[in-house]
Design a protein around this motif. Structure first.
Motif, mmCIF file in Angstrom:
data_model
loop_
_atom_site.group_PDB
_atom_site.id
_atom_site.type_symbol
_atom_site.label_atom_id
_atom_site.label_comp_id
_atom_site.label_asym_id
_atom_site.label_seq_id
_atom_site.Cartn_x
_atom_site.Cartn_y
_atom_site.Cartn_z
ATOM 1 N N ASP A 191 -13.310 -0.358 -2.774
ATOM 2 C CA ASP A 191 -14.322 0.661 -3.027
ATOM 3 C C ASP A 191 -14.952 1.209 -1.759
ATOM 4 O OD1 ASP A 191 -13.979 0.360 -5.798
ATOM 5 O OD2 ASP A 191 -15.287 -1.391 -5.808
ATOM 6 N N ILE A 192 -14.369 0.920 -0.608
ATOM 7 C CA ILE A 192 -14.932 1.340 0.671
ATOM 8 C C ILE A 192 -14.108 2.486 1.246
ATOM 9 C CG2 ILE A 192 -15.489 0.618 3.027
ATOM 10 C CD1 ILE A 192 -17.306 -0.623 0.973
ATOM 11 N N HIS A 193 -14.790 3.493 1.752
ATOM 12 C CA HIS A 193 -14.143 4.637 2.403
ATOM 13 C C HIS A 193 -14.090 4.401 3.916
ATOM 14 C CE1 HIS A 193 -14.842 7.722 -1.005
ATOM 15 N NE2 HIS A 193 -15.012 6.500 -1.483
ATOM 16 N N GLU A 216 -4.384 11.245 15.348
ATOM 17 C CA GLU A 216 -3.427 10.144 15.473
ATOM 18 C C GLU A 216 -3.922 8.906 14.731
ATOM 19 O OE1 GLU A 216 -1.383 11.206 19.790
ATOM 20 O OE2 GLU A 216 -3.035 9.761 19.705
ATOM 21 N N VAL A 217 -5.216 8.636 14.836
ATOM 22 C CA VAL A 217 -5.787 7.504 14.102
ATOM 23 C C VAL A 217 -5.668 7.712 12.594
ATOM 24 C CG1 VAL A 217 -7.934 6.229 13.638
ATOM 25 C CG2 VAL A 217 -7.322 6.846 15.978
ATOM 26 N N LEU A 218 -5.831 8.959 12.157
ATOM 27 C CA LEU A 218 -5.611 9.270 10.743
ATOM 28 C C LEU A 218 -4.205 8.868 10.315
ATOM 29 C CD1 LEU A 218 -6.250 10.686 8.008
ATOM 30 C CD2 LEU A 218 -5.387 12.797 9.078
ATOM 31 N N GLN A 219 -3.203 9.230 11.108
ATOM 32 C CA GLN A 219 -1.826 8.882 10.752
ATOM 33 C C GLN A 219 -1.641 7.373 10.695
ATOM 34 O OE1 GLN A 219 0.391 11.235 9.764
ATOM 35 N NE2 GLN A 219 -1.370 12.587 10.028
ATOM 36 N N LEU A 220 -2.256 6.655 11.641
ATOM 37 C CA LEU A 220 -2.192 5.194 11.620
ATOM 38 C C LEU A 220 -2.833 4.646 10.358
ATOM 39 C CD1 LEU A 220 -1.766 2.386 12.841
ATOM 40 C CD2 LEU A 220 -3.895 2.719 14.143
ATOM 41 N N ALA A 221 -4.020 5.132 10.015
ATOM 42 C CA ALA A 221 -4.717 4.646 8.821
ATOM 43 C C ALA A 221 -3.926 4.948 7.553
ATOM 44 C CB ALA A 221 -6.109 5.271 8.740
ATOM 45 N N MET A 222 -3.330 6.127 7.480
ATOM 46 C CA MET A 222 -2.538 6.479 6.301
ATOM 47 C C MET A 222 -1.301 5.595 6.187
ATOM 48 S SD MET A 222 -2.912 10.644 6.475
ATOM 49 C CE MET A 222 -1.850 10.960 5.072
ATOM 50 N N ASP A 223 -0.684 5.252 7.327
ATOM 51 C CA ASP A 223 0.483 4.370 7.310
ATOM 52 C C ASP A 223 0.100 2.980 6.826
ATOM 53 O OD1 ASP A 223 3.339 3.856 8.060
ATOM 54 O OD2 ASP A 223 2.378 2.421 9.408
ATOM 55 N N ILE A 224 -1.032 2.461 7.310
ATOM 56 C CA ILE A 224 -1.493 1.151 6.833
ATOM 57 C C ILE A 224 -1.778 1.203 5.338
ATOM 58 C CG2 ILE A 224 -3.344 -0.561 7.008
ATOM 59 C CD1 ILE A 224 -3.590 0.213 9.977
ATOM 60 N N LYS A 238 -0.397 3.057 3.075
ATOM 61 C CA LYS A 238 0.851 3.065 2.306
ATOM 62 C C LYS A 238 1.349 1.656 2.018
ATOM 63 C CE LYS A 238 3.007 7.304 4.001
ATOM 64 N NZ LYS A 238 4.116 7.799 4.844
ATOM 65 N N LYS A 239 1.187 0.789 3.003
ATOM 66 C CA LYS A 239 1.700 -0.574 2.885
ATOM 67 C C LYS A 239 0.693 -1.529 2.269
ATOM 68 C CE LYS A 239 4.452 0.424 6.966
ATOM 69 N NZ LYS A 239 4.517 0.342 8.430
ATOM 70 N N ASN A 240 -0.573 -1.118 2.250
ATOM 71 C CA ASN A 240 -1.635 -1.962 1.694
ATOM 72 C C ASN A 240 -2.647 -1.068 1.012
ATOM 73 O OD1 ASN A 240 -3.639 -3.784 1.097
ATOM 74 N ND2 ASN A 240 -4.223 -4.173 3.228
ATOM 75 N N SER A 241 -2.492 -0.908 -0.291
ATOM 76 C CA SER A 241 -3.327 0.036 -1.036
ATOM 77 C C SER A 241 -4.790 -0.390 -1.077
ATOM 78 C CB SER A 241 -2.799 0.194 -2.464
ATOM 79 O OG SER A 241 -2.802 -1.052 -3.143
ATOM 80 N N ASP A 242 -5.085 -1.641 -0.715
ATOM 81 C CA ASP A 242 -6.471 -2.107 -0.681
ATOM 82 C C ASP A 242 -7.141 -1.857 0.657
ATOM 83 O OD1 ASP A 242 -6.382 -2.995 -3.286
ATOM 84 O OD2 ASP A 242 -5.778 -5.035 -2.756
ATOM 85 N N PHE A 243 -6.437 -1.224 1.595
ATOM 86 C CA PHE A 243 -6.982 -1.012 2.937
ATOM 87 C C PHE A 243 -8.301 -0.259 2.857
ATOM 88 C CE2 PHE A 243 -6.798 1.725 6.892
ATOM 89 C CZ PHE A 243 -7.205 0.718 7.752
ATOM 90 N N PHE A 244 -8.294 0.969 2.339
ATOM 91 C CA PHE A 244 -9.492 1.734 2.026
ATOM 92 C C PHE A 244 -9.162 2.622 0.840
ATOM 93 C CE2 PHE A 244 -10.464 0.798 6.481
ATOM 94 C CZ PHE A 244 -11.789 0.417 6.382
#
Length: 210
Positions: free
Chosen positions: A3-5, A17-25, A27-33
């Motif tokens: 529930d955290i943004h 670039e950080v956006l792309q990194l966060a989006m990649d993470i 994809k692999k972990n839907s609980d990331f944010f």
């Protein structure tokens, strides 16, 4: 994190670039944010979307439901932004799953580590530090707060690096060095002895430019 943004402070090249990194993470972990947004201080807000991602004014953020990183490469600007942010704002770290991080490493708030970087054993890294892609941080090295490495920086072991330091692309250090606060190491420069005076250093062996 469900529930955290995530709020990426900044909208420039490194922030994207950080956006792309966060989006990649994510994809692999839907609980990331649960959601990722750019965030700008109100006085710097210019456009509602960047790269199809919504940009929020800081005043419109629900701070209780967000964690942030400052995605600005310049060490002094990072510090200046931090001083303008509310004290209750919460920070997180973003570390690529394609980076090698030693098991004994303990990240501090605001750390960003891009893909294919290597952080060796007994390394201590301060707050709001950026390690760009293809960098090496050698064993027993200390890096101070707000420092940034551009791509392909090689920092040897047993280095003691101060706060607000910036390492240009392909720069490197010899083992066992100390570098004081507020030092910029230029593109391709090689540091072979201690740096005790703040300034910009270029060449190999590196010499002060100004």
């Amino acid at each position: 994190m469900r529930d955290i943004h995530l709020g990426i402070i900044g909208t420039g090249g490194f922030a994207r670039e950080v956006l792309q990194l966060a989006m990649d993470i994510h994809k692999k972990n839907s609980d990331f944010f649960c959601e990722i947004n750019f965030v700008e201080l109100d006085e710097y807000f210019e456009q509602e979307f960047v790269d199809n991602i919504r940009v929020l004014k800081l005043s419109n953020c629900d701070l209780a439901k967000m964690k942030f990183v400052i995605a600005v490469g310049n060490p002094m600007i990072k510090n200046r932004i931090l001083k303008q942010l509310p004290k209750k704002l919460k920070f997180t770290s973003i570390i690529s799953q394609l980076a090698f991080i030693a098991n004994d490493f303990k990240p501090k708030k605001g750390l960003i580590v891009m893909p294919f970087s290597y952080v060796s054993c007994n390394v201590k890294i301060g707050k709001h530090v950026h390690i760009n892609s293809h960098c090496t941080i050698g064993h027993d090295t200390i890096i101070g707060d707000f420092s940034t490495t551009a791509c392909s920086v090689m920092i040897s072991g047993n280095n003691d690096i101060g706060n607000y330091c910036y390492f240009g692309m392909n720069s490197s250090t010899r083992q066992g060095l100390s570098i004081c606060d507020n030092v910029t190491i230029g593109l391709n420069a090689g540091v072979v002895k201690d740096i005790t005076t703040a300034g910009t250093y270029i060449g190999t062996p590196s010499k002060i430019l100004f």
